[in-house]
Design a protein around this motif. Structure first.
Motif, PDB file in Angstrom:
ATOM      1  N   GLU A  43      25.089   6.424 -52.408  1.00 21.54           N
ATOM      2  CA  GLU A  43      23.699   6.096 -52.090  1.00 21.54           C
ATOM      3  C   GLU A  43      23.482   5.995 -50.576  1.00 21.54           C
ATOM      4  O   GLU A  43      22.464   6.468 -50.046  1.00 21.54           O
ATOM      5  N   LEU A  44      24.419   5.389 -49.885  1.00 20.42           N
ATOM      6  CA  LEU A  44      24.272   5.261 -48.430  1.00 20.42           C
ATOM      7  C   LEU A  44      24.379   6.621 -47.742  1.00 20.42           C
ATOM      8  O   LEU A  44      23.652   6.899 -46.777  1.00 20.42           O
ATOM      9  N   ILE A  45      25.257   7.461 -48.234  1.00 21.88           N
ATOM     10  CA  ILE A  45      25.360   8.814 -47.680  1.00 21.88           C
ATOM     11  C   ILE A  45      24.054   9.569 -47.898  1.00 21.88           C
ATOM     12  O   ILE A  45      23.548  10.242 -46.979  1.00 21.88           O
ATOM     13  N   GLN A  46      23.491   9.462 -49.079  1.00 26.50           N
ATOM     14  CA  GLN A  46      22.210  10.118 -49.346  1.00 26.50           C
ATOM     15  C   GLN A  46      21.138   9.655 -48.366  1.00 26.50           C
ATOM     16  O   GLN A  46      20.291  10.445 -47.929  1.00 26.50           O
ATOM     17  N   ALA A  47      21.187   8.379 -47.997  1.00 23.24           N
ATOM     18  CA  ALA A  47      20.158   7.818 -47.127  1.00 23.24           C
ATOM     19  C   ALA A  47      20.295   8.266 -45.674  1.00 23.24           C
ATOM     20  O   ALA A  47      19.290   8.477 -44.989  1.00 23.24           O
ATOM     21  N   VAL A  48      21.528   8.424 -45.189  1.00 28.28           N
ATOM     22  CA  VAL A  48      21.704   8.700 -43.750  1.00 28.28           C
ATOM     23  C   VAL A  48      21.837  10.179 -43.409  1.00 28.28           C
ATOM     24  O   VAL A  48      21.622  10.573 -42.256  1.00 28.28           O
ATOM     25  N   THR A  56      17.987  -3.491 -46.401  1.00 30.08           N
ATOM     26  CA  THR A  56      18.093  -4.382 -45.240  1.00 30.08           C
ATOM     27  C   THR A  56      18.968  -3.759 -44.163  1.00 30.08           C
ATOM     28  O   THR A  56      18.641  -3.792 -42.965  1.00 30.08           O
ATOM     29  N   LEU A  57      20.077  -3.179 -44.567  1.00 33.60           N
ATOM     30  CA  LEU A  57      20.997  -2.546 -43.622  1.00 33.60           C
ATOM     31  C   LEU A  57      20.330  -1.367 -42.924  1.00 33.60           C
ATOM     32  O   LEU A  57      20.421  -1.212 -41.698  1.00 33.60           O
ATOM     33  N   LEU A  58      19.638  -0.539 -43.693  1.00 29.73           N
ATOM     34  CA  LEU A  58      19.017   0.663 -43.130  1.00 29.73           C
ATOM     35  C   LEU A  58      17.763   0.346 -42.322  1.00 29.73           C
ATOM     36  O   LEU A  58      17.376   1.105 -41.441  1.00 29.73           O
ATOM     37  N   GLU A  59      17.132  -0.787 -42.598  1.00 33.62           N
ATOM     38  CA  GLU A  59      16.012  -1.218 -41.764  1.00 33.62           C
ATOM     39  C   GLU A  59      16.500  -1.606 -40.372  1.00 33.62           C
ATOM     40  O   GLU A  59      15.805  -1.422 -39.376  1.00 33.62           O
ATOM     41  N   ALA A  60      17.715  -2.131 -40.310  1.00 29.98           N
ATOM     42  CA  ALA A  60      18.296  -2.504 -39.018  1.00 29.98           C
ATOM     43  C   ALA A  60      18.759  -1.283 -38.228  1.00 29.98           C
ATOM     44  O   ALA A  60      18.830  -1.320 -37.003  1.00 29.98           O
ATOM     45  N   CYS A  61      19.051  -0.190 -38.943  1.00 32.31           N
ATOM     46  CA  CYS A  61      19.510   1.047 -38.291  1.00 32.31           C
ATOM     47  C   CYS A  61      19.170   2.215 -39.199  1.00 32.31           C
ATOM     48  O   CYS A  61      19.925   2.551 -40.106  1.00 32.31           O
ATOM     49  N   VAL A  78      24.079  -7.712 -39.918  1.00 30.84           N
ATOM     50  CA  VAL A  78      23.200  -7.687 -41.090  1.00 30.84           C
ATOM     51  C   VAL A  78      23.932  -8.343 -42.259  1.00 30.84           C
ATOM     52  O   VAL A  78      24.916  -7.805 -42.770  1.00 30.84           O
ATOM     53  N   ALA A  79      23.448  -9.500 -42.654  1.00 35.78           N
ATOM     54  CA  ALA A  79      24.025 -10.199 -43.797  1.00 35.78           C
ATOM     55  C   ALA A  79      23.398  -9.641 -45.070  1.00 35.78           C
ATOM     56  O   ALA A  79      22.203  -9.822 -45.318  1.00 35.78           O
ATOM     57  N   ALA A  80      24.190  -8.937 -45.856  1.00 36.29           N
ATOM     58  CA  ALA A  80      23.657  -8.295 -47.062  1.00 36.29           C
ATOM     59  C   ALA A  80      24.802  -7.818 -47.940  1.00 36.29           C
ATOM     60  O   ALA A  80      25.886  -7.521 -47.453  1.00 36.29           O
ATOM     61  N   ASP A  81      24.520  -7.741 -49.237  1.00 38.18           N
ATOM     62  CA  ASP A  81      25.447  -7.131 -50.193  1.00 38.18           C
ATOM     63  C   ASP A  81      25.042  -5.673 -50.334  1.00 38.18           C
ATOM     64  O   ASP A  81      24.029  -5.355 -50.965  1.00 38.18           O
TER      65      ASP A  81
END
Length: 259
Positions: free
Chosen positions: A118-123, A74-79, A62-65
């Motif tokens: 933010e990523l921890i909150q999401a997963v 984009t990252l979380l849509e992939a997983c 996943v190419a993303a900042d």
């Protein structure tokens, strides 16, 4: 050792090279399907092909900042349901604190504090539902000791450490662990870039600078991305379910303290 990770899925941020790639390799070797990430599409694709060839797992690139909301989406849509999250991001460039304006301060805080939270909150909701989760944050030895010119990076990462010290206790009953890996002088492009600056400033050869820096480390060498990745994979394993809220130094003994 069987780490009990076969069939698990891991997101490893900033993993097209360096320590992030070391973590991706070790997790793939342990049987994890992995989602790797980076901003340079060519380097990212090269890494994806290399890992896909070496390991019989699914490797998604996943190419993303990840510092930006769009990149995170984009990252979380992939997983959307990872079992493992490895938070990693480039730190602010070396700069004296007097040179930092408000924009630079905010950017550093977003990169190394806001983004991983933010990523921890999401997963975490999915991890809770499955009763299993492993979160590893790549921070820095500078959380424990100052490194000249890295005050912003140190402050943001130390803030993340303190923030998660309470959060990890809330997550522990759900089978989720949160730990931090603190790299010292690891043999990566970032370290080499620092040596280039030292060489130019001192007039010493690059090899002399490298040798002098290695001599300061009790282990008399720099760490590798491979051994860093293996430690990350262990923290994500079934054997590490009773380890949480820890700051694990990987510095060859450079930090001089008993505790």
């Amino acid at each position: 050792m069987d780490l009990g990770l076969t069939g698990k899925t891991a997101i490893i941020c900033a993993s097209s090279k360096g320590l992030g790639r070391g973590c991706a390799e070790a997790l793939a070797a342990a049987g994890c399907n992995i989602v790797i990430n980076g901003r340079n599409t060519d380097v990212l694709e090269e890494t994806r092909l290399a890992l896909s060839t070496r390991f019989p797992v699914t490797v998604t690139a996943v190419a993303a900042d990840v510092s930006m909301p769009k990149g995170q989406r984009t990252l979380l849509e992939a997983c959307d349901a990872p079992d493992i999250l490895v938070n990693n991001n480039g730190g602010p460039p070396r700069r004296d604190y007097t040179e930092l304006d408000r924009a630079a301060l905010l950017e550093g805080a977003v990169q190394n504090f806001v983004t991983p939270v933010e990523l921890i909150q999401a997963v975490v909701p999915g991890m809770k539902a499955r009763g299993f989760g492993r979160i590893v944050n790549i921070t820095s030895m500078s959380v424990k000791m100052p490194i000249e010119g890295l005050d912003l990076s140190s402050g943001a990462r130390a803030g993340l450490t303190a923030f998660l010290a309470g959060v990890c206790r809330q997550l522990a009953p759900h089978g989720i662990t949160v730990n931090n890996l603190l790299p010292g002088k690891m043999d990566t492009d970032r370290l080499k870039g620092g040596f280039d600056r030292m060489s130019q400033a001192s007039g010493k050869s690059l090899e002399t600078v490298r040798s002098e820096q290695a001599a300061e480390i009790p282990a008399k060498r720099f760490g590798t991305a491979e051994e860093f990745g293996e430690t990350c994979a262990f923290l994500c394993s079934k054997h590490a379910g009773y380890i949480t809220g820890q700051n694990i130094l990987m510095d060859g003994g450079l930090y001089p303290a008993a505790f």
